[in-house]
Design a protein around this motif. Structure first.
Motif, PDB file in Angstrom:
ATOM      1  N   MET B 455       0.837  -1.206   0.000  1.00 37.85           N
ATOM      2  CA  MET B 455       0.000   0.000   0.000  1.00 37.85           C
ATOM      3  C   MET B 455       0.869   1.252   0.000  1.00 37.85           C
ATOM      4  O   MET B 455       1.842   1.339   0.752  1.00 37.85           O
ATOM      5  CB  MET B 455      -0.898   0.016   1.248  1.00 37.85           C
ATOM      6  N   ASP B 456       0.471   2.228  -0.821  1.00 40.03           N
ATOM      7  CA  ASP B 456       1.227   3.475  -0.882  1.00 40.03           C
ATOM      8  C   ASP B 456       0.641   4.564   0.014  1.00 40.03           C
ATOM      9  O   ASP B 456       1.361   5.423   0.483  1.00 40.03           O
ATOM     10  CB  ASP B 456       1.261   3.978  -2.341  1.00 40.03           C
ATOM     11  N   VAL B 457      -0.679   4.537   0.201  1.00 36.31           N
ATOM     12  CA  VAL B 457      -1.350   5.611   0.950  1.00 36.31           C
ATOM     13  C   VAL B 457      -2.387   4.991   1.880  1.00 36.31           C
ATOM     14  O   VAL B 457      -3.120   4.090   1.467  1.00 36.31           O
ATOM     15  CB  VAL B 457      -2.083   6.588  -0.015  1.00 36.31           C
ATOM     16  N   ASN B 458      -2.445   5.479   3.102  1.00 34.17           N
ATOM     17  CA  ASN B 458      -3.512   5.085   4.013  1.00 34.17           C
ATOM     18  C   ASN B 458      -4.574   6.164   4.049  1.00 34.17           C
ATOM     19  O   ASN B 458      -4.326   7.276   4.533  1.00 34.17           O
ATOM     20  CB  ASN B 458      -2.949   4.872   5.426  1.00 34.17           C
ATOM     21  N   CYS B 459      -5.779   5.852   3.536  1.00 30.58           N
ATOM     22  CA  CYS B 459      -6.892   6.807   3.606  1.00 30.58           C
ATOM     23  C   CYS B 459      -7.778   6.520   4.815  1.00 30.58           C
ATOM     24  O   CYS B 459      -8.820   7.160   4.999  1.00 30.58           O
ATOM     25  CB  CYS B 459      -7.721   6.783   2.323  1.00 30.58           C
ATOM     26  N   CYS B 472      -6.657  14.658   2.762  1.00 32.38           N
ATOM     27  CA  CYS B 472      -6.152  13.391   2.222  1.00 32.38           C
ATOM     28  C   CYS B 472      -5.989  13.522   0.699  1.00 32.38           C
ATOM     29  O   CYS B 472      -5.011  13.050   0.121  1.00 32.38           O
ATOM     30  CB  CYS B 472      -7.100  12.261   2.594  1.00 32.38           C
ATOM     31  N   GLY B 473      -6.968  14.204   0.058  1.00 34.66           N
ATOM     32  CA  GLY B 473      -6.890  14.422  -1.384  1.00 34.66           C
ATOM     33  C   GLY B 473      -5.648  15.215  -1.762  1.00 34.66           C
ATOM     34  O   GLY B 473      -4.958  14.912  -2.742  1.00 34.66           O
ATOM     35  N   GLU B 474      -5.335  16.241  -0.984  1.00 30.78           N
ATOM     36  CA  GLU B 474      -4.137  17.051  -1.242  1.00 30.78           C
ATOM     37  C   GLU B 474      -2.877  16.195  -1.102  1.00 30.78           C
ATOM     38  O   GLU B 474      -1.946  16.277  -1.912  1.00 30.78           O
ATOM     39  CB  GLU B 474      -4.095  18.226  -0.249  1.00 30.78           C
ATOM     40  N   ARG B 475      -2.870  15.320  -0.091  1.00 23.48           N
ATOM     41  CA  ARG B 475      -1.723  14.445   0.133  1.00 23.48           C
ATOM     42  C   ARG B 475      -1.556  13.473  -1.055  1.00 23.48           C
ATOM     43  O   ARG B 475      -0.439  13.215  -1.513  1.00 23.48           O
ATOM     44  CB  ARG B 475      -1.948  13.647   1.436  1.00 23.48           C
ATOM     45  N   ILE B 476      -2.664  12.956  -1.564  1.00 25.41           N
ATOM     46  CA  ILE B 476      -2.612  12.054  -2.735  1.00 25.41           C
ATOM     47  C   ILE B 476      -2.078  12.815  -3.948  1.00 25.41           C
ATOM     48  O   ILE B 476      -1.223  12.311  -4.678  1.00 25.41           O
ATOM     49  CB  ILE B 476      -4.016  11.463  -3.029  1.00 25.41           C
ATOM     50  N   PHE B 477      -2.559  14.043  -4.128  1.00 26.19           N
ATOM     51  CA  PHE B 477      -2.101  14.839  -5.277  1.00 26.19           C
ATOM     52  C   PHE B 477      -0.595  15.077  -5.211  1.00 26.19           C
ATOM     53  O   PHE B 477       0.111  14.955  -6.224  1.00 26.19           O
ATOM     54  CB  PHE B 477      -2.866  16.166  -5.322  1.00 26.19           C
ATOM     55  N   GLN B 478      -0.092  15.361  -4.019  1.00 22.87           N
ATOM     56  CA  GLN B 478       1.356  15.583  -3.886  1.00 22.87           C
ATOM     57  C   GLN B 478       2.128  14.300  -4.206  1.00 22.87           C
ATOM     58  O   GLN B 478       3.189  14.337  -4.835  1.00 22.87           O
ATOM     59  CB  GLN B 478       1.707  16.083  -2.471  1.00 22.87           C
ATOM     60  N   LEU B 479       1.591  13.150  -3.777  1.00 24.24           N
ATOM     61  CA  LEU B 479       2.256  11.875  -4.090  1.00 24.24           C
ATOM     62  C   LEU B 479       2.206  11.600  -5.596  1.00 24.24           C
ATOM     63  O   LEU B 479       3.169  11.097  -6.179  1.00 24.24           O
ATOM     64  CB  LEU B 479       1.610  10.721  -3.309  1.00 24.24           C
ATOM     65  N   MET B 480       1.086  11.938  -6.224  1.00 24.54           N
ATOM     66  CA  MET B 480       0.991  11.780  -7.693  1.00 24.54           C
ATOM     67  C   MET B 480       2.159  12.506  -8.364  1.00 24.54           C
ATOM     68  O   MET B 480       2.805  11.960  -9.260  1.00 24.54           O
ATOM     69  CB  MET B 480      -0.321  12.387  -8.219  1.00 24.54           C
TER      70      MET B 480
END
Ligand SMILES: [Ca+2]
Ligand SMILES: [Ca+2]
Ligand SMILES: [Ca+2]
Ligand SMILES: [Ca+2]
Ligand SMILES: [Ca+2]
Lengths: 510, 510
Positions: B455-459, B472-480
């Motif tokens: 797993m890459d991200v824990n939501c 959480c969405g902002e964190r995903i965007f930064q990881l993208m």
């Protein structure tokens, strides 16, 4: 051998009333004792070698390809002008051509591996079966840990010379699939491999949330005792599952290695018959030669499996006549009806009628065309008809319903228990299928020589007159015994046989 | 964080008039300012946070899930007794909810690889595309020659640090298949990979006699100049083809290695959205969080691709309202009609209605249930609808028609050009897909911790109140942005992504 010194015709079976022109034959050529052509005969076409009265059956491969629509004299060209199917296709004539099989005793033997349950293996692999595509890569990672390294020559199985390898059987389905027959068929296929005699041990790997759950599959297929199963989700992901899988293989390697080959009768052979990449020679060289070998397998008490239903379509009457019972014949006919419905539903077509090109090449009737492929099965009685991937338990000449497409057809046959596979090819296929060794038979010498790295047998010798069909068949039978005893086929040398695992997928992908 | 100190409810969007109970909430609990429950609320169920008049739209994820069938007061339980779809599904209301997207300028950047044609890659692979299963193993043998050896650490690509690897894309079809749409769809898929921006160079390998001939495919798909193609039969078999393939890769490695990452705008992102192994948390954590990230991608000028048509079925009205034009909306509706016909033909069923279990879990309408999956796409306008594997050229929020089944759906999206993939999972999937990196997002902390290797991200942080959906969405965007810049995902670490290549197969297998 010089082309001018070759015999101009090929006799496919001693029972035949026709021979096949190997090359274009001029008028007034004597092609056999008392048989002289009365016109030019194009290559691939038929010449009568004896008289036929009007209405008499005309045989090729020892089997009926049509009936004389006129009196036919020795030397006559036989084609659509004097040969037709007539009412043949209106009568299944259940079993009228079934006859006692002249068994050969004592049966030939090969060096096989006798399992505790009595079945005989020709190879000794450890298998990894997957319930769903989602566990495919994890299965590959486990199998890869036991692969010989081509750079270093390092071989993790070096200490276990009696183990042929670790095989991951991966596929693209197992979830997002249609319930009912599509799921049943997948389970039957996977179970057939899981219980294959050429595996000493098997692991089954699932993800955990797939439609094709491992638990119910193992229960339904009565496999629970036979294998170790693990779900990736329950194990805690990729790393832990791969580690557990590798540990399991290491744990069983010593036991798997403890097999010994011993002489066993040829009656233990279960031979899958395939052709792929056919050409104009398939029906006069490799297929009839393999048919002669099939007859030998059956006469030694073994089993052969003919398949490729779409290539039998329209000529099923030939098999219903050879069926040992009406039930067996009816099962075959029901398959044909199923295929009509399947292809209509999917916008495909079932049509085995000879095309204008086929006719120009010398194929007169649908029977003759289909026999080009069906000739692989030889001439003995049809003893059983099986569903795709169903366990093959009958001896003799059997039929399994499969598509003609090689990987999907062969997957069904091997799931059914085939411990040997013979594959004829004209264009040149590079097929292999683990855990069952595949012998590849070339229909012509040119392709054999061009793809000699992949071909095991050259049946082009029939075309050049170096061998008769019967002699080539005997040579194939002897190779079958050697390969079943452990001699490696060309495709095994290149490690073919994992990519080709391809369960038939029916239904919608959701 | 102690369960008792957590906020009892989750707000999925600031526009919503309801919140979701994280746990069972007793009567007379104040869950927000001025919002006090007037009865016990089961976990997963909805509580109104403001008054709704009879007939007013009720929104979750900022989108309509139904209409008040009665007046609703703050603190009221909202479910089937006071909320229903009404006539919503009778009117596609083309584009009524489309609105200007508030773009973010200047756009964020990532370190991408700009190709000569202007497109931006996130990875740099060499690809081997196969026309048919019969060339699968040959392709694998070529790719294997460039694989890092896990025993010795030997890495044939060590001198080429900018090359991510050599990928064989193998499958089970390509012959014995139905002409027409089934063949066109396979070709579109293979061509999409052949021209994928994440490949610097591509070889296409065929057998030679397959239905899906390489030559016509390359011509039809205008690929002739882009790749080296070879047929095994013409090359003279396995060994010669493998040698030629290895030689080709060696020949192009230096050129392939000559790429440099440079800052490029986030508008170059084409993000495939997937979920697999959903659970009860998918619709309240990972999917809406990914939706928030999707909105950011779109607001930065990029593209997201929602798919999984069967999971949208019955709720397509939500998307037709957001369509930028009636044409776009109609294309989506036509897909739904196609699926009805497809599943009926194949004996499967399209039914997205909430089951009794869904209702017990708090899902009131078909819209709400489908939104659980569709939430991944965020809230912006639907700019285009694509066929399976069709090149995705529009910016913004797009839809591609695919099955829900992960490998088949993702294969279509990557064929369409996705250079990044985000995959939400509740049960825990181990998915990966080359040449596109896949970020895996866990819906809950327990699974994240159990499968942390994958797993890459824990939501699950949304559930525990550690983060809002937007955070959480902002964190995903930064990881993208980081993954698009080269940061490795978990599945890349385990070399996932070749087994998962799974073109959608339609039609009969002959
Ligand atoms: Ca996977
Ligand atoms: Ca075949
Ligand atoms: Ca092959
Ligand atoms: Ca999915
Ligand atoms: Ca593989």
């Amino acid at each position: 051998m010089d082309a001018r010194t070759l015999p101009p015709v090929i006799r496919l079976s001693p029972e035949d009333g026709v021979v096949i022109a190997r090359i274009a034959i001029p008028e007034a050529t004597t092609v056999a004792e008392g048989v002289t052509t009365n016109r030019r005969i194009p290559p691939g076409h038929k010449i009568a070698t004896r008289a036929h009265v009007k209405g008499e059956a005309i045989r090729r491969y020892g089997q009926i390809i049509g009936f004389a629509t006129d009196a036919i004299a020795p030397g006559d060209w036989v084609h659509t002008h004097n040969c037709a199917m007539g009412d043949f296709a209106k009568d299944y004539a259940w079993g009228v051509d079934a006859r006692p099989t002249p068994m050969i005793t004592p049966a030939a033997t090969f060096m096989g591996i006798r399992r505790a349950d009595g079945r005989v293996a020709t190879r000794n692999y450890i298998g990894i079966v997957t319930s769903v595509n989602c566990s495919a890569h994890v299965a590959d990672l486990i199998a890869d840990a036991f692969k010989r390294n081509p750079f270093t020559g390092q071989d993790p199985l070096a200490e276990f010379p009696n183990v042929d390898g670790v095989v991951a059987l991966t596929h693209k389905t197992g979830c997002g699939m249609t319930m009912g027959e599509p799921l049943r068929l997948l389970r039957r296929t996977l179970a057939g491999f899981a219980r294959h005699v050429n595996f000493s041990h098997v692991i089954a790997i699932g993800l955990g949330c797939e439609v094709n759950q491992l638990g119910p599959m193992l229960e339904e297929q009565k496999l629970a005792g036979r294998l170790r199963n693990m779900d990736i989700q329950e194990m805690g992901g990729t790393r832990k599952t791969v580690e557990a899988g590798i540990a399991f293989v290491k744990e069983v390697l010593a036991e798997a290695n403890r097999v010994q080959r011993e002489p066993v009768p040829a009656s233990e052979l279960i031979v899958a018959l395939q052709c792929g990449g056919s050409d104009g020679y398939s029906g006069i060289t490799a297929n009839p030669a393999l048919g002669a070998a099939s007859d030998l397998v059956v006469r030694h008490g073994g089993t052969v499996i003919l398949s490729e239903t779409p290539e039998t379509y329209g000529a099923e009457h030939l098999l219903t006549r050879r069926a040992v019972s009406r039930e067996v014949g009816e099962k075959l006919v029901a398959k044909m009806r199923w295929w009509e419905e399947y292809t209509a539903r999917e916008g495909a077509e079932m049509n085995a009628n000879p095309s204008p090109g086929n006719k120009a090449g010398g194929l007169t009737t649908i029977l003759e065309k289909s026999l080009g492929a069906m000739a692989k099965g030889g001439t003995t009685n049809l003893t059983a008809v099986y569903d795709y991937a169903e366990p093959v338990t009958a001896k003799g000449f059997t039929f399994m319903d499969t598509p003609g497409y090689d990987p999907v057809g062969a997957t069904g046959q091997v799931a059914g228990g085939a411990n040997l596979l013979c594959f004829t090819t004209g264009r040149g296929s590079v097929f292999g299928m683990k855990p069952t060794p595949s012998i590849k038979l070339a229909t012509n010498t040119a392709m054999y020589e061009r793809m000699v790295d992949d071909m095991d047998v050259n049946c082009g010798t029939i075309l050049t007159g170096e061998e008769s069909v019967a002699q080539c068949g005997e040579r194939i039978f002897q190779l079958m015994l050697r390969v079943a005893s452990g001699e490696r086929t060309k495709s095994e040398g290149y490690d073919f046989g994992s990519s080709e695992f391809a369960p038939w997928t029916l239904g919608a992908t959701m």
